[in-house]
Design a protein around this motif. Structure first.
Motif, short mmCIF file in Angstrom:
data_model
loop_
_atom_site.label_atom_id
_atom_site.label_comp_id
_atom_site.label_asym_id
_atom_site.label_seq_id
_atom_site.Cartn_x
_atom_site.Cartn_y
_atom_site.Cartn_z
N ASP A 64 -3.14 84.71 2.21
CA ASP A 64 -2.79 84.59 3.50
C ASP A 64 -2.05 83.56 3.72
N ILE A 65 -0.76 83.85 4.18
CA ILE A 65 0.18 82.55 4.59
C ILE A 65 0.03 81.95 5.98
N PHE A 66 -0.97 82.44 6.68
CA PHE A 66 -1.19 82.10 8.09
C PHE A 66 -2.58 81.45 7.90
N CYS A 67 -3.41 81.87 7.54
CA CYS A 67 -4.90 81.84 7.64
C CYS A 67 -5.69 81.69 6.35
N GLY A 68 -5.25 81.14 5.45
CA GLY A 68 -5.79 80.85 4.16
C GLY A 68 -7.06 79.98 4.15
N GLY A 69 -8.23 80.58 3.77
CA GLY A 69 -9.50 79.81 3.67
C GLY A 69 -10.13 80.03 4.91
N GLN A 70 -9.71 80.49 6.04
CA GLN A 70 -10.39 80.55 7.40
C GLN A 70 -11.73 81.30 7.33
N ALA A 71 -11.68 82.45 6.69
CA ALA A 71 -12.74 83.32 6.54
C ALA A 71 -13.62 82.85 5.84
N ASP A 72 -13.27 82.08 4.71
CA ASP A 72 -14.39 81.56 3.85
C ASP A 72 -15.17 80.47 4.59
#
Length: 305
Positions: free
Chosen positions: A242-250
């Protein structure tokens, strides 16, 4: 129009057809009852409107799917979630597709207060529309994923409601969160071209990147600080690249695990299946995600989660 607003408006317009005009989301033969632009907060009638979708002729009280669109906090509109609304309604949900005040005109925490008002509109109209308030699901994408998750937290946090000057006794039993921003300050501190993150933070909160610690509403900058054991059972969609929200779900999944909250997830791995990829319906990853999401939603509605 600012650069950040132009970017997110352009994304919506560019992807309107892939999102809303697929044959698979037209549901020919299904008779939908669609009501548009219902004002839920008279203090800002242009911003605070919602659309409802349901299938005509359904008997009994219907579960509620409360949807909040994304758009980088500065753009977006319920209009672009028409297909998704039909999709959820076809599964038997009463869909409430919500608009709210966009930044920077409506800075944090005004949209939060508006979304509580929209939720209370659902409660006030439950008998009119035959709604089951014990089977309510909140959902959103991107910035709407943040608002959906934060709204779920607000409903379980009376001190936060008091600080916001709102009140609700309604709760969500389920959540569908699509590529959300769950820690706004961390996400927008990342390096983006043209300082996009800094500009969005300025639009969202009226502060710079180095002013978070002294910000009056710092507690609203991160969902992660408010998740507790009453957070709704969740399905998380995220993109590995994800270019905007990388790692946020993790980060959110880690907190959910620690709090003992049931969650399920699907993530894409390819660069082309990027931010909010599932809204385009057709790719292999989108189809797989949406099948799993639909299964989650149906189990929630049937009380089988």
């Amino acid at each position: 129009m600012s650069l950040q607003s132009f970017l997110f408006v352009a994304i919506d317009k560019l992807y309107n057809a892939p999102q809303n005009c697929r044959r698979m989301t037209k549901f020919k033969g299904v008779d939908f009852d669609v009501r548009t632009d219902i004002v839920y907060d008279e203090s800002a009638p242009a911003a605070c409107t919602l659309d409802t979708y349901c299938v005509k002729g359904q008997e009994g009280r219907r579960p509620v799917f409360f949807y909040i669109h994304g758009g980088g906090f500065v753009a977006g509109d319920k209009y672009y979630r028409r297909a998704l609304s039909r999709w959820a309604a076809d599964m038997g949900f009463f869909v409430v597709n919500v608009n709210y005040g966009l930044c920077p005109e409506y800075k944090c925490p005004v949209p939060h207060r508006q979304l509580v008002a929209a939720l209370n509109w659902v409660g006030a109209n439950a008998d009119k529309y035959g709604l089951d308030l014990d089977r309510m699901m909140v959902a959103g994408d991107s910035a709407g994923g943040y608002y959906a998750a934060m709204l779920a937290c607000i409903t379980t946090n009376k001190p936060l409601q008091e600080k916001l000057g709102v009140s609700t006794d309604l709760r969500f039993g389920g959540a569908v969160l699509n590529c959300g921003i769950y820690d706004v300050a961390t996400a927008l501190k990342n390096k983006y071209p043209f300082d996009l993150g800094g500009k969005l933070l300025r639009d969202f909160a009226g502060i710079g990147k180095n002013e978070i610690d002294g910000y009056e509403w710092k507690e609203l900058c991160s969902v992660l600080d408010h998740v507790n054991a009453q957070f709704p059972a969740s399905f998380l969609t995220h993109a590995q690249k994800d270019i905007f929200c990388g790692g946020q779900a993790d980060a959110l999944m880690k907190i959910l695990s620690e709090k003992g909250v049931h969650y399920e997830e699907f993530h894409s791995t390819g660069l082309l299946d990027n931010h909010c990829f599932s809204l385009n319906w057709k790719s292999k990853a989108a189809r797989k995600n949406n099948d799993l999401t639909a299964d989650f939603m149906k189990r929630f509605a049937a009380g089988k989660l």
